[in-house]
Design a protein around this motif. Sequence first.
Motif, mmCIF file in Angstrom:
data_model
loop_
_atom_site.group_PDB
_atom_site.id
_atom_site.type_symbol
_atom_site.label_atom_id
_atom_site.label_comp_id
_atom_site.label_asym_id
_atom_site.label_seq_id
_atom_site.Cartn_x
_atom_site.Cartn_y
_atom_site.Cartn_z
ATOM 1 N N VAL A 53 0.828 -1.198 0.000
ATOM 2 C CA VAL A 53 0.000 0.000 0.000
ATOM 3 C C VAL A 53 0.866 1.254 0.000
ATOM 4 C CG1 VAL A 53 -1.618 1.360 1.386
ATOM 5 C CG2 VAL A 53 -2.036 -1.071 1.013
ATOM 6 N N SER A 54 1.957 1.231 0.752
ATOM 7 C CA SER A 54 2.848 2.398 0.802
ATOM 8 C C SER A 54 3.470 2.671 -0.566
ATOM 9 C CB SER A 54 3.940 2.193 1.858
ATOM 10 O OG SER A 54 4.711 1.035 1.559
ATOM 11 N N GLU A 55 3.854 1.619 -1.287
ATOM 12 C CA GLU A 55 4.391 1.797 -2.641
ATOM 13 C C GLU A 55 3.321 2.320 -3.589
ATOM 14 O OE1 GLU A 55 7.805 -1.694 -2.950
ATOM 15 O OE2 GLU A 55 5.683 -2.225 -3.195
ATOM 16 N N PHE A 56 2.111 1.792 -3.436
ATOM 17 C CA PHE A 56 1.015 2.216 -4.302
ATOM 18 C C PHE A 56 0.694 3.693 -4.101
ATOM 19 C CE2 PHE A 56 -3.456 2.880 -5.268
ATOM 20 C CZ PHE A 56 -3.549 2.343 -6.548
ATOM 21 N N ASN A 57 0.764 4.160 -2.853
ATOM 22 C CA ASN A 57 0.430 5.554 -2.556
ATOM 23 C C ASN A 57 1.402 6.545 -3.200
ATOM 24 O OD1 ASN A 57 -1.943 5.295 -1.045
ATOM 25 N ND2 ASN A 57 -0.814 4.799 0.819
ATOM 26 N N LYS A 58 2.564 6.061 -3.630
ATOM 27 C CA LYS A 58 3.542 6.934 -4.277
ATOM 28 C C LYS A 58 3.332 7.041 -5.783
ATOM 29 C CE LYS A 58 7.075 5.737 -0.835
ATOM 30 N NZ LYS A 58 8.386 5.074 -0.613
ATOM 31 N N LEU A 59 2.422 6.217 -6.326
ATOM 32 C CA LEU A 59 2.200 6.197 -7.768
ATOM 33 C C LEU A 59 1.350 7.378 -8.225
ATOM 34 C CD1 LEU A 59 1.367 2.436 -8.478
ATOM 35 C CD2 LEU A 59 3.547 3.595 -8.821
ATOM 36 N N THR A 60 1.562 7.762 -9.467
ATOM 37 C CA THR A 60 0.692 8.714 -10.133
ATOM 38 C C THR A 60 -0.038 7.965 -11.240
ATOM 39 O OG1 THR A 60 2.169 10.573 -9.688
ATOM 40 C CG2 THR A 60 0.550 10.848 -11.451
ATOM 41 N N LEU A 61 -1.346 7.831 -11.099
ATOM 42 C CA LEU A 61 -2.132 7.083 -12.078
ATOM 43 C C LEU A 61 -2.773 8.036 -13.069
ATOM 44 C CD1 LEU A 61 -3.975 4.522 -9.742
ATOM 45 C CD2 LEU A 61 -1.902 4.154 -11.086
ATOM 46 N N ARG A 62 -2.719 7.648 -14.329
ATOM 47 C CA ARG A 62 -3.356 8.421 -15.391
ATOM 48 C C ARG A 62 -4.524 7.618 -15.949
ATOM 49 N NH1 ARG A 62 -0.145 12.692 -16.503
ATOM 50 N NH2 ARG A 62 2.072 12.528 -15.921
ATOM 51 N N GLY A 63 -5.608 8.315 -16.261
ATOM 52 C CA GLY A 63 -6.776 7.631 -16.780
ATOM 53 C C GLY A 63 -7.770 7.320 -15.676
ATOM 54 N N SER A 64 -8.781 6.548 -15.998
ATOM 55 C CA SER A 64 -9.817 6.187 -15.029
ATOM 56 C C SER A 64 -9.324 5.098 -14.091
ATOM 57 C CB SER A 64 -11.070 5.712 -15.758
ATOM 58 O OG SER A 64 -10.812 4.493 -16.435
ATOM 59 N N THR A 65 -9.967 4.989 -12.939
ATOM 60 C CA THR A 65 -9.581 3.984 -11.948
ATOM 61 C C THR A 65 -10.812 3.247 -11.452
ATOM 62 O OG1 THR A 65 -7.685 5.307 -11.209
ATOM 63 C CG2 THR A 65 -8.473 3.594 -9.713
ATOM 64 N N THR A 66 -10.751 1.933 -11.490
ATOM 65 C CA THR A 66 -11.817 1.080 -10.958
ATOM 66 C C THR A 66 -11.277 0.285 -9.786
ATOM 67 O OG1 THR A 66 -12.938 0.850 -13.096
ATOM 68 C CG2 THR A 66 -13.383 -0.839 -11.452
ATOM 69 N N VAL A 67 -11.965 0.357 -8.658
ATOM 70 C CA VAL A 67 -11.578 -0.403 -7.467
ATOM 71 C C VAL A 67 -12.530 -1.586 -7.315
ATOM 72 C CG1 VAL A 67 -11.296 -0.352 -4.963
ATOM 73 C CG2 VAL A 67 -10.669 1.646 -6.333
ATOM 74 N N ILE A 68 -11.969 -2.774 -7.152
ATOM 75 C CA ILE A 68 -12.764 -3.989 -6.972
ATOM 76 C C ILE A 68 -13.112 -4.137 -5.490
ATOM 77 C CG2 ILE A 68 -12.812 -6.498 -7.215
ATOM 78 C CD1 ILE A 68 -10.735 -6.186 -9.464
ATOM 79 N N LEU A 69 -14.405 -4.161 -5.187
ATOM 80 C CA LEU A 69 -14.852 -4.364 -3.802
ATOM 81 C C LEU A 69 -15.105 -5.854 -3.578
ATOM 82 C CD1 LEU A 69 -17.377 -1.441 -3.338
ATOM 83 C CD2 LEU A 69 -15.063 -1.606 -2.419
ATOM 84 N N PRO A 70 -14.561 -6.435 -2.511
ATOM 85 C CA PRO A 70 -14.788 -7.861 -2.239
ATOM 86 C C PRO A 70 -16.271 -8.168 -2.076
ATOM 87 C CG PRO A 70 -13.012 -7.002 -0.873
ATOM 88 C CD PRO A 70 -13.654 -5.822 -1.526
ATOM 89 N N ARG A 71 -16.681 -9.344 -2.538
ATOM 90 C CA ARG A 71 -18.086 -9.760 -2.465
ATOM 91 C C ARG A 71 -18.615 -9.753 -1.043
ATOM 92 N NH1 ARG A 71 -22.449 -10.562 -1.476
ATOM 93 N NH2 ARG A 71 -23.997 -11.991 -2.393
ATOM 94 N N ASP A 72 -17.771 -10.090 -0.058
ATOM 95 C CA ASP A 72 -18.249 -10.169 1.319
ATOM 96 C C ASP A 72 -18.606 -8.798 1.894
ATOM 97 O OD1 ASP A 72 -15.518 -9.343 2.929
ATOM 98 O OD2 ASP A 72 -15.063 -10.594 1.209
ATOM 99 N N LYS A 73 -18.218 -7.725 1.227
ATOM 100 C CA LYS A 73 -18.564 -6.386 1.692
ATOM 101 C C LYS A 73 -19.785 -5.821 0.976
ATOM 102 C CE LYS A 73 -13.862 -5.161 3.056
ATOM 103 N NZ LYS A 73 -14.166 -5.282 4.489
#
Length: 421
Positions: free
Chosen positions: A39-59
Motif C-alpha cells: 500500500v505504501s508503494e502504491f500511494n507513491k504512484l501517479t495514475l493516469r486515466g480512469s480507476t476502478t476499485v474492486i470491492l470484495p463480495r463479502d462487503k
Amino acid sequence: MFEKNINIIELENGSARLLSVQKKDKNSFKVCRAAELSVSEFNKLTLRGSTTVILPRDKCVARTLDIKAEGAALQAEILRESEEGLPFERDRALWDSAAMSSAGGRTLVFFSAVSSEQVKAFLKPVQTLGKRAVILAPSTVALYELLRLTGPAKSGICLAVYLTKARFDILAAGKEAVLFSRGALLAEEPDILSAVKASVEALGRSGIVFETIYSNSAELNGKLETAGFKTVLLSLPPEIAAELKAAGVEPANFGICAGMASAVTGHGKLKIDLNRNSAKIGRSGGMLSYLRKLSFAISALFVVLSAVFFFMAKAAEKQGSDLCAELSTLGGLSGRSWSRVLVDISKAVPSEVVLNELTSDNRGDVTARGTSVTRQGVTTFLENLNKMPGYSAELAFANDAGAGAKLSVQFQMKIRQRGEK
C-alpha cells in the motif's frame, strides 16, 4: 482512438494489485502495466486515466432480480429495491444495477449495493484513491466477466470458485445472468470445501445442477475431486496470460483484475459503478422536481376530498368493515389465509433466526427477510421450509454483517406455495 489508460485496483491484506490496460479493439484489450505493490508503494504512484476499485463480495450486497416489468416500471422496481431491500441504512447506500436479459415482459437485473461506511474503511489505507473519482464494482462482476472471457459462462450454466490469500468468491452463472454469488474471508470461514458443498446443495434444491466446477486453485480442485466433483482449472486466455508474464507478474494472481478489465473496457456484459447512485442522489433533479409537483397536487386533492369524506363517512365505514370481513374470509395467499401462512412459516424458523419482514405479491409468493446468528441457521430455515408440505423456498442472498463476535447473517428468501398436498 483508444489511447486512455484504464486502471484496475484489487486491494488485499495491505497490498494492491494494479492492472493498467487500454482498449485494443471491439473484442479485446492490451495490458500496459501490471504490478503487485504494498500500500505504501502504491500511494507513491501517479495514475493516469480512469480507476476502478474492486470491492470484495463479502462487503457488498449482490442480487439477481427477476422483475416483471420493462422501461420506466423496471427502473421504479430497481429504485424500490435500492431503498427498501438493503441490510444497512438506505441513506448510506451506494448502488447500481444492470439489465442482463429480457424476455416475455420479464427482465433479469443484476443489482449490487454497499454501505458508504464500508467503502470509506476499505479505502482508508490507500490515500491516493481517496483523492480520485473512482469507479466501485463488486468482485462478482469481475468473476462473471472472467467466466465469459475464458468461455464457461458462454457455453451454459457453470459454477466457479475464485480463491485468493485472504478470501474466496463462489459464483453460479449462465449465458445471460448471474444466478448466485457469495463471498467470505478465509479467517472467518476457512473450510472452502464445505462452503462449496452448501452452495451446490442450495442451488440443487432450486433445480440448478452442475457437472463441473471451475476453480483457480489446483489444491482446491484436488479436494473437490476427492469429494466427487468434476473440476477444471480456471485460467486466463493465452494472449492475456502472455502479456501479464511480460509485465513481470504471475497471471494466476490477476484473474479477477482481468475480468474487471473486460467489463470496464466495454467487452463484458455487466458494467457496474456503485458510485453512480446513492439513496441521497439516486434520483435526478428532474425526478425531484416532478415529485414536488406531485406532492403539491396530492395536497390540493386532499383538501377537496376532505369535504367529500364528511358526507361519505358512514358509507365508507360500512364499506371498510365489509372489506375487512371479506379479506379475513378469503385470505388471498394462494388459497390460504395470512394467519395460516404465518403459522406455517413460524414453525420452520430455527431458534437462531429472527424474521424482520414478510411481504407477499399478487401471486401469493412470500418474501422473507431476516437475520441469523449463523449461516447454518439460514440453511436450516431453508431446509425446514422445503420439507413443509405445500411450500418451496429459494435463498436470494445471505450476507455477513457486523464484525468479530457480533457477526451475523442477513438473508432474504422467496417462499412459494405449491398448493395443498
